[in-house]
Design a protein around this motif. Sequence first.
Motif, PDB file in Angstrom:
ATOM      1  N   ASP A 155       0.894  -1.437   0.172  1.00 25.69           N
ATOM      2  CA  ASP A 155      -0.060   0.019   0.436  1.00 25.69           C
ATOM      3  C   ASP A 155       1.157   1.303   0.062  1.00 25.69           C
ATOM      4  OD1 ASP A 155      -2.751  -1.079   0.597  1.00 25.69           O
ATOM      5  OD2 ASP A 155      -1.999  -1.885   2.197  1.00 25.69           O
ATOM      6  N   ALA A 156       1.849   1.073   0.834  1.00 18.69           N
ATOM      7  CA  ALA A 156       3.426   2.645   0.615  1.00 18.69           C
ATOM      8  C   ALA A 156       4.361   1.906   0.424  1.00 18.69           C
ATOM      9  CB  ALA A 156       3.413   2.569   2.216  1.00 18.69           C
ATOM     10  N   VAL A 157       5.085   2.404   0.018  1.00 13.88           N
ATOM     11  CA  VAL A 157       7.043   2.666  -0.646  1.00 13.88           C
ATOM     12  C   VAL A 157       7.055   3.792   0.681  1.00 13.88           C
ATOM     13  CG1 VAL A 157       8.204   2.731  -1.701  1.00 13.88           C
ATOM     14  CG2 VAL A 157       6.275   1.506  -1.883  1.00 13.88           C
ATOM     15  N   LEU A 158       8.748   3.555   1.227  1.00 18.04           N
ATOM     16  CA  LEU A 158       8.673   4.278   2.064  1.00 18.04           C
ATOM     17  C   LEU A 158      10.638   5.088   1.544  1.00 18.04           C
ATOM     18  CD1 LEU A 158       8.081   2.923   5.697  1.00 18.04           C
ATOM     19  CD2 LEU A 158       6.057   5.137   3.460  1.00 18.04           C
ATOM     20  N   GLY A 159      10.776   5.479   1.788  1.00 16.74           N
ATOM     21  CA  GLY A 159      11.944   5.792   1.423  1.00 16.74           C
ATOM     22  C   GLY A 159      12.623   6.893   2.375  1.00 16.74           C
ATOM     23  N   ASP A 160      13.851   7.422   2.114  1.00 23.05           N
ATOM     24  CA  ASP A 160      14.696   7.985   2.727  1.00 23.05           C
ATOM     25  C   ASP A 160      14.567  10.291   2.870  1.00 23.05           C
ATOM     26  OD1 ASP A 160      15.411   5.687   4.543  1.00 23.05           O
ATOM     27  OD2 ASP A 160      17.599   5.899   3.857  1.00 23.05           O
ATOM     28  N   VAL A 161      15.082  10.630   3.779  1.00 24.99           N
ATOM     29  CA  VAL A 161      15.033  12.449   3.483  1.00 24.99           C
ATOM     30  C   VAL A 161      16.665  12.651   3.864  1.00 24.99           C
ATOM     31  CG1 VAL A 161      15.036  14.049   3.492  1.00 24.99           C
ATOM     32  CG2 VAL A 161      12.505  12.618   3.427  1.00 24.99           C
ATOM     33  N   ASN A 189      16.420   8.014   8.238  1.00 29.56           N
ATOM     34  CA  ASN A 189      16.282   6.165   8.188  1.00 29.56           C
ATOM     35  C   ASN A 189      14.334   5.875   7.816  1.00 29.56           C
ATOM     36  OD1 ASN A 189      17.128   4.158   7.473  1.00 29.56           O
ATOM     37  ND2 ASN A 189      17.956   3.559   8.818  1.00 29.56           N
ATOM     38  N   SER A 190      13.751   5.788   6.671  1.00 32.11           N
ATOM     39  CA  SER A 190      12.634   5.233   7.385  1.00 32.11           C
ATOM     40  C   SER A 190      12.710   3.573   7.384  1.00 32.11           C
ATOM     41  CB  SER A 190      12.272   5.592   5.733  1.00 32.11           C
ATOM     42  OG  SER A 190      11.335   7.315   5.876  1.00 32.11           O
ATOM     43  N   GLY A 191      13.727   2.979   7.139  1.00 32.94           N
ATOM     44  CA  GLY A 191      13.837   1.649   7.734  1.00 32.94           C
ATOM     45  C   GLY A 191      13.729   1.214   9.010  1.00 32.94           C
ATOM     46  N   TRP A 241       7.556   7.043  16.578  1.00 36.86           N
ATOM     47  CA  TRP A 241       9.094   7.066  15.412  1.00 36.86           C
ATOM     48  C   TRP A 241       7.814   6.994  14.095  1.00 36.86           C
ATOM     49  CZ3 TRP A 241      13.454   3.376  15.571  1.00 36.86           C
ATOM     50  CH2 TRP A 241      14.007   3.053  16.476  1.00 36.86           C
ATOM     51  N   MET A 242       7.955   6.985  12.649  1.00 40.09           N
ATOM     52  CA  MET A 242       7.252   7.368  12.496  1.00 40.09           C
ATOM     53  C   MET A 242       7.956   7.443  10.571  1.00 40.09           C
ATOM     54  SD  MET A 242       6.038  11.635  11.875  1.00 40.09           S
ATOM     55  CE  MET A 242       5.292  11.340  10.051  1.00 40.09           C
ATOM     56  N   PRO A 243       7.646   7.116   9.303  1.00 42.87           N
ATOM     57  CA  PRO A 243       8.728   6.877   7.972  1.00 42.87           C
ATOM     58  C   PRO A 243       8.507   8.675   7.938  1.00 42.87           C
ATOM     59  CG  PRO A 243       6.331   6.261   8.019  1.00 42.87           C
ATOM     60  CD  PRO A 243       6.620   6.030   9.246  1.00 42.87           C
ATOM     61  N   ALA A 244       9.693   8.639   7.317  1.00 41.27           N
ATOM     62  CA  ALA A 244      10.095  10.426   6.683  1.00 41.27           C
ATOM     63  C   ALA A 244       8.982  10.763   5.434  1.00 41.27           C
ATOM     64  CB  ALA A 244      11.255  10.093   5.771  1.00 41.27           C
ATOM     65  N   HIS A 245       7.743  11.622   5.972  1.00 42.61           N
ATOM     66  CA  HIS A 245       6.255  12.163   5.556  1.00 42.61           C
ATOM     67  C   HIS A 245       7.371  11.774   4.324  1.00 42.61           C
ATOM     68  CE1 HIS A 245       3.058  14.424   5.052  1.00 42.61           C
ATOM     69  NE2 HIS A 245       2.846  13.133   5.113  1.00 42.61           N
TER      70      HIS A 245
END
Length: 252
Positions: free
Chosen positions: A113-119, A135-137, A148-152
């Motif tokens: 549903d979502a792909v997460l990456g870094d900023v 680091n969204s990992g 904690w949350m992934p990089a929006h």
Amino acid sequence: MPIHKLSVVTVCYNPGPILVEAIRSVQAQDFADVEHVIIDGGSTDGTPDRVAPLLRAGDVFVSEPDKGIYDAMNKGIARAGGDAIALLNADDRYADPGVLSRVAARFDSSGADAVLGDVSFFRPGAPDVSIRRYNSGMFRPSRIRWGWMPAHPAMVLTREAYDRVGPYSTEYRIAADFDFIVRAFLKHGLSYSYLRDVFVKMQVGGVSTAGGSARQTINREMLRACRENGVPSNAAMINSRYLMKVLELIRR
């Protein structure tokens, strides 16, 4: 799901010339079908005139008063016609021309549903010098109650996922993105796939990266988002995330 078209939503109000860099980074993407939806809050700094000659066929530009950044995001998402939707701040830019192609390929291979990456964060005027990498990992849904949350800006969702989760709440000044994360990954259980890659170069100095007053506000709002969504947390747990930011500075 196969991604045939990607939408990038950018919201702004009196962004100045730096918006042009965001637009150029979208137009430089090598994915076949990318639309750019720009929602302007009725800027008085010449933004409409600056943007008009840059728009491509299929892009969307709206300039009208809104109720703030999250209201503008909701407007942009509602207008987006892509199979997946990314959010790019007006003073940020994509790290390289292949970002959205890699995102689409990961959607296709993972079915997430979502792909997460870094900023990568940079100071004004120095976009190629990283001062911190988000680091969204490190993200896990179980860690949300710890703040904690992934990089929006590096979180891309399918259209269907946005429809399931619903709009960003306009009841929050700064942390509506965190409230959205709580609802997306805990309440609705969205699946996600992490791509160890810098998607976005983000300029420091935005609302959520401002001084102590903003930090106090965001901490209160993050705790409120947890409580309103039935997620057990407390102020100490929310504040513990700052240790991770220190580690990011060390590891960059």
